[in-house]
Enzyme design. Structure first.
Site, short mmCIF file in Angstrom:
data_model
loop_
_atom_site.label_atom_id
_atom_site.label_comp_id
_atom_site.label_asym_id
_atom_site.label_seq_id
_atom_site.Cartn_x
_atom_site.Cartn_y
_atom_site.Cartn_z
N GLU A 178 0.84 -1.19 0.00
CA GLU A 178 0.00 0.00 0.00
C GLU A 178 0.88 1.24 0.00
OE1 GLU A 178 -3.55 0.30 2.68
OE2 GLU A 178 -2.34 1.87 3.63
N HIS A 222 -8.37 3.43 -4.90
CA HIS A 222 -9.28 3.66 -3.77
C HIS A 222 -10.40 4.60 -4.20
CE1 HIS A 222 -6.80 2.38 -0.05
NE2 HIS A 222 -6.41 1.70 -1.10
N ARG A 253 -16.16 3.73 2.67
CA ARG A 253 -16.99 4.89 2.99
C ARG A 253 -16.09 6.08 3.29
NH1 ARG A 253 -21.62 5.80 7.61
NH2 ARG A 253 -19.85 5.90 9.03
N GLY A 254 -14.98 5.85 3.98
CA GLY A 254 -14.02 6.91 4.25
C GLY A 254 -14.27 7.60 5.58
N HIS A 272 -15.34 -2.13 13.44
CA HIS A 272 -15.21 -0.71 13.14
C HIS A 272 -15.59 0.10 14.38
CE1 HIS A 272 -15.95 3.22 11.26
NE2 HIS A 272 -15.22 2.79 10.25
N ASP A 276 -20.97 -5.45 13.14
CA ASP A 276 -19.87 -5.20 12.21
C ASP A 276 -19.74 -6.34 11.20
OD1 ASP A 276 -17.39 -3.35 11.81
OD2 ASP A 276 -16.58 -5.37 11.74
#
Length: 332
Positions: free
Chosen positions: A44, A104, A134-135, A179, A188
């Protein structure tokens, strides 16, 4: 953009399908192709803030290119703050390297028209793989989340939008400890299963340091929905090179470093006014190696490394695991 004729969603809204380049391999296909004598690995990257950071990123990109990861992903930045740079560099990865990039896409700060246009721009340069998130809210990742007036509320909705647009391979996020906005692990797990049922092909976990959390996540999803639980859940690891850096990372995630791990790092850091970076780094590489060994033994489908745009730490972990690393990392 390349469009097919319009079709319609279940709600009757017209949707234009986007055709990604046919030669682009999906993440799932790449995992299968790389699964030989070694568990595949992926990396990443983060969007750089300036020209110097971008030069460092491209040095790392070229080093990893020689290591043949199954795929690479480029994050969005907190609250979508780097979305333009993220999109540009992701397209450059597709056009100027042999790497398989994952773009992304977050709901933060985007209306539906902008989201569809961004997916189309990725498709135009051959990007077939999209990680849907979702961010986090801009400014304070743990603050109140607000929907864009013309956007979506949940990642599940965004998965459906991307899948309706064309033949894309979609990934989503998963959370070994749940989360921080979920009331409990059962809720979750249901959210993750719903994202997978909506059309996601795999998930990448949030960074964690307790393997049991990852194993229990797999168990929960499999028990909740055996079909969706069979899809790859890719663990995310970060070789720690600085105690300060990892503390900041876990603050942003709303989770804590387990006491045994933190104790090892603090012992390595020492009692002086400045941490012993060399000792912390050695401990961090050792911890990441131990985690990777356990994950491999437990059948993880891939090892996804947070690199912070450096190649050296990840390559050292891979070397410890017996991977053939042909690159010659320059720093960090």
């Amino acid at each position: 953009m390349h469009f097919f004729s319009a079709d319609r969603t279940a709600t009757g809204a017209a949707v234009r399908s986007i055709r990604p380049a046919p030669c682009s391999r999906s993440v799932v296909e790449s995992l299968r192709a790389h699964a030989g004598t070694r568990v595949p690995f992926s990396v990443e990257f983060n969007p750089p803030r300036d020209a110097a950071g971008e030069a460092r990123l491209w040095r790392a990109v070229r080093q990893f290119e020689r290591m043949h990861p199954a795929f690479v992903s480029m994050t969005y930045g907190a609250g979508g703050s780097t979305k333009d740079r993220t999109a540009r560099i992701t397209r450059q990865l597709a056009q100027q390297t042999t790497l398989l990039p994952v773009a992304h896409l977050t709901a933060v700060g985007h209306g539906l028209a902008e989201l569809r246009a961004l997916v189309g721009s990725y498709a135009d340069c051959g990007i077939r793989n999209i990680l849907v998130l979702r961010g986090d809210p801009p400014g304070d990742p743990l603050g109140e989340w607000r929907k864009h007036p013309d956007g979506v509320t949940y990642a599940e909705e965004l998965v459906r939008i991307v899948r309706d647009l064309g033949d894309f391979n979609v990934g989503v996020a998963s959370f070994p400890e749940g989360h921080h906005r979920s009331p409990d692990l059962a809720t979750d797990t249901a959210f993750l299963a719903a994202k997978l049922r909506a059309g996601a092909d795999y998930s990448i976990t949030q960074m964690f340091f307790d393997i049991e959390h990852y194993l229990r996540l797999r168990d929960r999803v499999a028990a909740h929905d055996p079909i969706e639980g069979a899809k790859p859940i890719i663990p995310e690891l970060m070789p720690i090179t600085s105690l300060r850096t990892v503390q900041r990372a876990v603050e942003l995630s709303g989770r804590a470093v387990p006491a045994p791990v933190l104790d090892r790092l603090r012992k390595a850091a020492g009692d002086g006014p400045e941490e012993n970076r060399e000792a912390v780094r050695a401990a961090g590489i050792e911890i990441a190696t131990e985690m990777a060994q356990r994950l491999i033994a437990e059948g993880a489908p891939c090892l996804h490394f947070i690199t912070l745009n450096f190649a050296k730490a990840t390559s050292e972990v891979l070397t410890n695991l017996g991977y053939e690393v042909t690159a010659a990392p320059l720093s960090a």
